[in-house]
Motif scaffolding. Structure first.
Motif, short mmCIF file in Angstrom:
data_model
loop_
_atom_site.label_atom_id
_atom_site.label_comp_id
_atom_site.label_asym_id
_atom_site.label_seq_id
_atom_site.Cartn_x
_atom_site.Cartn_y
_atom_site.Cartn_z
N ASP A 179 0.84 -1.20 0.00
CA ASP A 179 0.00 0.00 0.00
C ASP A 179 0.88 1.25 0.00
O ASP A 179 0.61 2.21 0.70
N SER A 180 1.93 1.21 -0.78
CA SER A 180 2.88 2.31 -0.79
C SER A 180 2.59 3.27 -1.94
O SER A 180 1.90 2.93 -2.90
N SER A 181 3.14 4.46 -1.84
CA SER A 181 3.00 5.44 -2.91
C SER A 181 4.08 5.21 -3.95
O SER A 181 5.05 4.48 -3.73
N THR A 182 3.93 5.85 -5.09
CA THR A 182 4.90 5.66 -6.17
C THR A 182 6.27 6.22 -5.80
O THR A 182 7.28 5.77 -6.33
N SER A 183 6.31 7.22 -4.92
CA SER A 183 7.57 7.83 -4.52
C SER A 183 8.34 7.00 -3.51
O SER A 183 9.53 7.28 -3.27
N ASP A 184 7.70 6.00 -2.92
CA ASP A 184 8.35 5.26 -1.83
C ASP A 184 9.60 4.52 -2.28
O ASP A 184 10.51 4.30 -1.47
N ILE A 185 9.67 4.14 -3.53
CA ILE A 185 10.87 3.45 -3.99
C ILE A 185 12.09 4.37 -3.90
O ILE A 185 13.19 3.96 -3.50
N PHE A 186 11.90 5.65 -4.25
CA PHE A 186 13.00 6.62 -4.15
C PHE A 186 13.29 6.98 -2.70
O PHE A 186 14.45 7.16 -2.32
N ILE A 187 12.23 7.07 -1.89
CA ILE A 187 12.41 7.36 -0.47
C ILE A 187 13.19 6.22 0.19
O ILE A 187 14.06 6.46 1.05
N TRP A 188 12.90 4.97 -0.19
CA TRP A 188 13.59 3.81 0.38
C TRP A 188 15.08 3.86 0.06
O TRP A 188 15.92 3.70 0.94
N HIS A 189 15.41 4.13 -1.20
CA HIS A 189 16.82 4.19 -1.60
C HIS A 189 17.52 5.38 -0.93
O HIS A 189 18.70 5.27 -0.54
N LEU A 190 16.83 6.50 -0.80
CA LEU A 190 17.41 7.66 -0.12
C LEU A 190 17.68 7.35 1.34
O LEU A 190 18.71 7.76 1.89
N ALA A 191 16.78 6.61 1.99
CA ALA A 191 16.98 6.23 3.39
C ALA A 191 18.17 5.29 3.53
O ALA A 191 18.94 5.39 4.51
N VAL A 192 18.35 4.37 2.59
CA VAL A 192 19.53 3.48 2.61
C VAL A 192 20.80 4.31 2.50
O VAL A 192 21.77 4.11 3.25
N LEU A 193 20.82 5.25 1.56
CA LEU A 193 21.99 6.10 1.36
C LEU A 193 22.29 6.92 2.60
O LEU A 193 23.45 7.02 3.04
N ASP A 194 21.26 7.53 3.20
CA ASP A 194 21.46 8.36 4.38
C ASP A 194 21.91 7.54 5.58
O ASP A 194 22.74 8.01 6.39
N THR A 195 21.38 6.33 5.74
CA THR A 195 21.83 5.46 6.83
C THR A 195 23.31 5.13 6.67
O THR A 195 24.08 5.17 7.64
#
Length: 309
Positions: free
Chosen positions: A66-82
């Protein structure tokens, strides 16, 4: 970004190896406040950014159906920031204690990863821009595989940039970051201002802005403010590097600009978590919004506003 000891500084011989005579902190000892300011930002990243980004990753994974279309980019950004938030111990040791250049290779790679993070943020802004300003095209492409491909391309660019930066011997390589941050900053500003303009337009038959549109407008306004707060300092300062003395730029301007940029690793996930109550997609119909709400059905309208951070 490059904040490690530079072998172009005064060198002393240690066996067959040349090492810098002074640490970065010693070379900038006449401007210690700015370095402490930068380290304070990195401490916030480590103790707030890491758990916030891990929670974002967990939420997106749990709600992937039930995710939005932007969540894929948010997920990768969170990996990068972590990944970036983990460098504080090594960076602290390098700034204050180490005079060996070997740590620069590791730090340059981390810095290169963070330098390219605006690419993922620009993808998020573009995805929302298409959803709000060009909804028909957005829904035509919604179920296509272009977003994972785009994320893969962004990672390829990021890793190539980080590896080249890690080498540290490419003339004028710092200009790549300047061009990238100017281009992505302009794109993010355009997307967010366009979204705000569309959301601020009055709906026929309604005198006041619908509550959903009002929440979306406030959310995008906050996102725009954070983009300006995090990325305006390097955009405003780096193109004028030649007007600063090398000492002032290295010990003062450099740390101010990247201090504001690096804290985005904490601000972005916190913003996402604070807006989870605005779970997307939220449907807002220009003519049938009230009807869709009353019947519980999705309105028959092409307008959709993706507003979660």
């Amino acid at each position: 970004m490059e904040m490690c000891n530079d072998t172009s500084n005064t060198l002393v011989l240690n066996g067959n190896v040349s090492v810098p005579e002074k640490t970065v902190y010693e070379m900038c000892s006449h401007m210690p406040v700015i370095i402490l300011f930068y380290l304070g930002m990195q401490i916030i990243n480590m103790f707030m950014g890491i758990p916030a980004n891990l929670i974002v990753l967990w939420l997106i994974h749990r709600n992937r159906s039930d995710s939005s279309t932007s969540d894929i980019f948010i997920w990768h950004l969170a990996v990068l920031d972590t990944f970036f938030c983990l460098i504080l111990p090594l960076e602290l040791a390098n700034l204050l204690y180490l005079t060996t250049s070997s740590t620069c290779y590791i730090l340059r790679f981390f810095y290169g990863i963070k330098d390219m993070s605006p690419l993922f943020l620009a993808c998020i802004c573009m995805d929302r821009y298409m959803a709000v300003c060009h909804p028909i095209v957005f829904y035509t492409l919604k179920d296509q595989r272009h977003r994972p491909v785009c994320a893969g391309v962004m990672w390829f660019i990021t890793l190539v940039y980080a590896i080249l930066k890690c080498m540290g011997n490419i003339p004028n390589f710092d200009k790549v970051f300047t061009v990238m941050i100017l281009a992505t900053f302009a794109l993010m500003l355009f997307c967010n201002i366009s979204i705000l303009w569309v959301l601020s337009q009055s709906v026929p038959g309604m005198d006041d802005m619908h509550p959903v549109r009002k929440r979306a407008f406030k959310t995008m306004l906050i996102i725009l403010a954070i983009i300006v707060f995090n990325y305006l300092p390097p955009v405003a300062l780096f193109p004028f590097q030649r007007y600063f003395s090398p000492d002032v730029f290295k010990c003062y301007i450099h740390y101010i600009a990247f201090g504001f940029t690096d804290i985005s690793s904490s601000i972005q996930p916190v913003l996402y978590l604070s807006n989870k109550k605005l779970q997307c997609p939220v449907w807002c119909c220009e003519c049938c919004c009230n009807k869709g709400t009353e019947t519980g059905r999705k309105p028959e309208s092409s307008k959709v506003y993706i507003i979660n951070a």
